[in-house]
Design a protein around this motif. Structure first.
Motif, PDB file in Angstrom:
ATOM      1  N   ARG A  34       0.864  -1.183   0.000  1.00 38.36           N
ATOM      2  CA  ARG A  34       0.000   0.000   0.000  1.00 38.36           C
ATOM      3  C   ARG A  34       0.895   1.226   0.000  1.00 38.36           C
ATOM      4  NH1 ARG A  34      -1.680  -0.472   6.442  1.00 38.36           N
ATOM      5  NH2 ARG A  34       0.219   0.530   7.188  1.00 38.36           N
ATOM      6  N   GLY A  35       0.501   2.243  -0.754  1.00 39.43           N
ATOM      7  CA  GLY A  35       1.301   3.459  -0.792  1.00 39.43           C
ATOM      8  C   GLY A  35       2.730   3.163  -1.189  1.00 39.43           C
ATOM      9  N   ALA A  36       3.677   3.589  -0.354  1.00 38.25           N
ATOM     10  CA  ALA A  36       5.098   3.366  -0.625  1.00 38.25           C
ATOM     11  C   ALA A  36       5.678   2.281   0.266  1.00 38.25           C
ATOM     12  CB  ALA A  36       5.870   4.669  -0.436  1.00 38.25           C
ATOM     13  N   GLU A  37       4.801   1.423   0.833  1.00 36.56           N
ATOM     14  CA  GLU A  37       5.247   0.383   1.746  1.00 36.56           C
ATOM     15  C   GLU A  37       4.820  -0.994   1.256  1.00 36.56           C
ATOM     16  OE1 GLU A  37       5.056   2.248   6.194  1.00 36.56           O
ATOM     17  OE2 GLU A  37       3.129   1.910   5.191  1.00 36.56           O
ATOM     18  N   ALA A  38       5.681  -1.976   1.533  1.00 34.71           N
ATOM     19  CA  ALA A  38       5.363  -3.371   1.241  1.00 34.71           C
ATOM     20  C   ALA A  38       5.574  -4.182   2.509  1.00 34.71           C
ATOM     21  CB  ALA A  38       6.252  -3.895   0.118  1.00 34.71           C
ATOM     22  N   PHE A  39       4.653  -5.085   2.774  1.00 34.68           N
ATOM     23  CA  PHE A  39       4.706  -5.906   3.983  1.00 34.68           C
ATOM     24  C   PHE A  39       4.838  -7.366   3.567  1.00 34.68           C
ATOM     25  CE2 PHE A  39       2.504  -2.005   4.923  1.00 34.68           C
ATOM     26  CZ  PHE A  39       3.075  -1.603   6.128  1.00 34.68           C
ATOM     27  N   LEU A  40       6.048  -7.882   3.718  1.00 32.32           N
ATOM     28  CA  LEU A  40       6.353  -9.256   3.340  1.00 32.32           C
ATOM     29  C   LEU A  40       5.970 -10.178   4.483  1.00 32.32           C
ATOM     30  CD1 LEU A  40       7.695 -11.154   1.259  1.00 32.32           C
ATOM     31  CD2 LEU A  40       9.884 -10.670   2.379  1.00 32.32           C
TER      32      LEU A  40
END
Length: 724
Positions: free
Chosen positions: A403-409
């Motif tokens: 989402r936005g400028a973040e990635a959650f692995l």
């Protein structure tokens, strides 16, 4: 002389975003406000931390600076935004009930037991003496117990444990380190073990296998010094030879960790770290056969500390599952799945809401990014307007929510090859989407039509972005460094679906986040028997020898070679080339786990000095068969196989460096793929590229193996959607 007028009072609302819940941020804000003589309040909301504070402007400025400059060690402040609001005349400062906001707050990872709690654990005068669930603001469970944001006790699996008066006093006391520590507990009001600890310790001493409920799931434990106990565990778990992790209180009793490895072992994340086995180590040889490396971790929960202290010997502590399945975390599920494996269950009544495997780190980069690191965000160089989910690969399955400028692995799920794994994928993804407040508008996936993750993606009724496997690897390395390309990418692994319908895996790409071009690759060879050739690397060695006009030493080749006309998909996989050399040298003809032949070949090569075998690069094709020919010649000549293995490694590195030089592309090269977990190969390739003038980027925070593919898919999808 005139009098100095008192500075005007202001009130400001300050919004703090980042990893600021579950890390002691509100108590920290309270302390700073009191120190500055300010009034107001602080609370968690669904997006982070909100502060309303009033006082003189200079004090407010100092307070605001401190929010970033003096933040607690576990906090990661992404932004601090302040605005002036109406004064209300508050003089005291308070932590108030959480309320408001959206659902973008980031839950922190679980944290290993801190020094203060450890001292209490072993202090007979302390009321938490030998209490297996001691924790405070600076340590304990986070991700695995939170049910929703904001991160407050009612929103965790500790909601069912009402606080006793003493714990309530600590929780509400600004001077106490348990001030607003959400998992706070004690023997009076907190979770309890299912059986007395001494029963489990006695069982372990007697050679039993004990299922131990941890932070993010169950482990299977046994005495690491007992060959009999380890053999029994391997037989029941179905893990023939793959190395097992070991937990010990004193790393130097088992291994010889380097300073950087010791720092990792002792870090709050407490990963499993691959370290060299020490001389005279008491660990059974069957724990990690065929390798000088030991997967070592230190105790990271109070229960672990108690087990190690009472047992006084190292423990095998491996995932509570059958081989390559998802870890069991629900109590009933654990009894069902592990009932035929474990002799004793050491459980407790604190529910685990979200499974999370142990992380594994080698030489500073993760092989598995999970407990202690997930769900910390990763950068997304191209900002998304609407969120998406990337479904990952098949082996070492993860998903990525962006989402936005973040990635959650996500944390590691295991291999996505069966219904249990597929159910875990769907269940865990739903939990993460809920935690992050995300409704995806698109899905990214691998091009392989038979992956369960790909099938899932196409079933969602959302726009699908298909991403080639090796492009995803390259993009993951670019993205973790915050870059968009273009760059050359050397991506070396065993298997990835190519757009031409063949199996890729020995690739030089020219890539940016949105697109790629294949500029060079290992020559493709058929795999006799398909997947059987992956399990039996001698088949690939035999094929190379026959094509080179050399005698084939395996009598069964005459029968197996008939499969070339029936089931022999073409593969350019670097992993298969390493497998062939391993079989040729008699290191490993058959494997019992992924990558075994190549891993053991790396151990044979060690640090032996050897010039590189020659290997032509012609028309963008790297003639890997020439490396096999050279190895065969030296083997016939009686050369030491360690020297042959070393020359082979150097030959592979030299060939791919030459391919990059011939590509005449960008001056940056990214390195990715499971084969680049091989330190000999990685070091040689990096050195040769840097000597040629390239800027080299390798993985540091994301696994180079398929565990990082979902992150790369998310980065590619974000770039393509931005161009659409």
């Amino acid at each position: 002389m005139g009098q100095t007028l008192p500075e005007a009072v202001e009130r400001r609302r300050i919004r703090v975003r980042g990893v600021v819940q579950g890390v002691g941020f509100r108590p920290f804000v309270h302390r700073v406000a009191i120190r500055q003589g300010l009034g107001g309040r602080v609370w968690n909301d669904g997006d982070g931390v909100v502060v309303e504070v009033e006082g003189p402007g200079a004090a407010l400025d100092a307070f605001t600076r401190a929010l970033e400059d003096e933040a607690p060690p576990l906090a990661q402040v992404a932004s601090v935004a302040a605005e002036r609001i109406a004064i209300v005349g508050e003089h005291a400062f308070a932590v108030v009930t959480s309320h408001g906001g959206g659902r973008s707050a980031i839950v922190p990872p679980d944290v290993a037991t801190c020094g203060d709690c450890l001292r209490e654990l072993f202090d007979p005068a302390d009321r938490r003496y030998r209490y297996p669930f001691v924790n405070c603001t600076n340590c304990g469970p986070r991700l695995t117990i939170v049910t929703r944001v904001p991160y407050d006790r009612p929103n965790t699996t500790m909601a069912g444990f009402p606080l006793c008066p003493e714990c309530r006093h600590e929780y509400e006391n600004p001077a106490d380190r348990r001030f607003h520590a959400e998992p706070i507990a004690c023997p009076v009001c907190g979770p309890r073990l299912s059986i007395p600890l001494e029963e489990a310790v006695t069982a372990l001493r007697d050679g039993a296998i004990v299922a131990v409920k941890g932070l993010g799931g169950y482990h299977l434990a046994c005495d690491a010094t007992s060959e009999t106990a380890v053999a029994r565990l391997r037989e029941r778990k179905g893990r023939e030879e793959k190395p097992l992790a070991v937990m010990a209180a004193d790393p130097f009793a088992l291994a010889a960790p380097m300073p950087a490895e010791l720092d990792l072992l002792r870090s709050p994340a407490r990963p499993i770290v691959l370290v060299r086995r020490g001389e005279g180590s008491p660990v059974a040889s069957s724990v990690a056969p065929g390798t000088p490396w030991l997967g070592l971790m230190l105790p990271y929960t109070p229960l672990h500390h108690l087990l190690c202290a009472d047992l006084r010997r190292p423990l095998v502590l491996t995932s509570g599952n059958l081989t390559d399945e998802p870890i069991a975390f629900d109590d009933d599920e654990a009894r069902r799945r592990l009932g035929d494996v474990a002799d004793v269950f050491l459980s407790h009544d604190r529910p685990i809401h979200r499974r999370c495997e142990d992380s594994v780190v080698r030489a500073g980069f993760p092989l598995r990014r999970s407990r202690g690191y997930a769900p910390s965000s990763l950068p997304l160089p191209v900002r998304l307007e609407r969120p998406l989910v990337a479904a990952g690969a098949e082996l070492k399955s993860t998903f990525c929510v962006a989402r936005g400028a973040e990635a959650f692995l996500s944390s590691h799920l295991g291999d996505l090859t069966g219904e249990d794994a597929h159910a875990a994928f769907r269940n865990d993804l739903a939990l993460w989407l809920d935690m992050l407040g995300v409704e995806p508008a698109a899905v990214a996936c691998d091009l392989h039509p038979d992956y369960l993750s790909t099938r899932w993606a196409w079933e969602q009724g959302l726009p699908v972005v298909g991403v080639q496997h090796h492009h995803a690897h390259a993009a993951a390395c670019l993205a973790e460094h915050g870059e968009t390309g273009p760059a050359l990418a050397v991506v070396l692994d065993g298997t990835g679906y190519g757009p031409d319908g063949t199996i890729w895996g020995g690739e030089v790409l020219r890539a940016d986040l949105a697109d790629f071009e294949r500029v060079a690759h290992l020559e493709s060879v058929p795999l006799p028997g398909g997947e059987a050739a992956v399990r039996e690397p001698w088949r690939i060695a035999a094929l190379h020898l026959e094509r080179l006009g050399r005698p084939v030493p395996w009598e069964r080749w005459e029968l197996v070679r008939q499969s070339l006309s029936v089931n022999a998909p073409l593969s350019s996989g670097a992993g298969r080339l390493f497998d062939a050399c391993s079989a040729l040298l008699g290191v490993r003809e058959r494997v019992s786990y992924e990558g075994q032949a190549a891993i053991e070949l790396e151990h044979v090569a060690g640090h032996v000095a050897a010039p590189a075998y020659p290997c032509k690069v012609a028309g963008g094709v790297i003639r890997g068969s020439e490396l096999i020919a050279a190895a065969h010649d030296d083997l016939d000549a009686g050369r030491d196989r360690a020297e042959i293995a070393a020359a082979f490694h150097e030959g592979v590195a030299a060939a791919f460096a030459a391919a990059c030089i011939e590509a005449d592309g960008p001056e940056t090269v990214v390195l990715s793929g499971g084969c680049l977990q091989n330190l000999r190969l990685l070091g040689s390739l990096r050195a040769r590229l840097e000597q040629a003038g390239f800027r080299v980027l390798a993985h540091a925070t994301v696994p180079p193996n398929d565990g990082g593919v979902s992150y790369g898919q998310a980065a590619v999808a974000a770039a393509r959607l931005a161009c659409a």
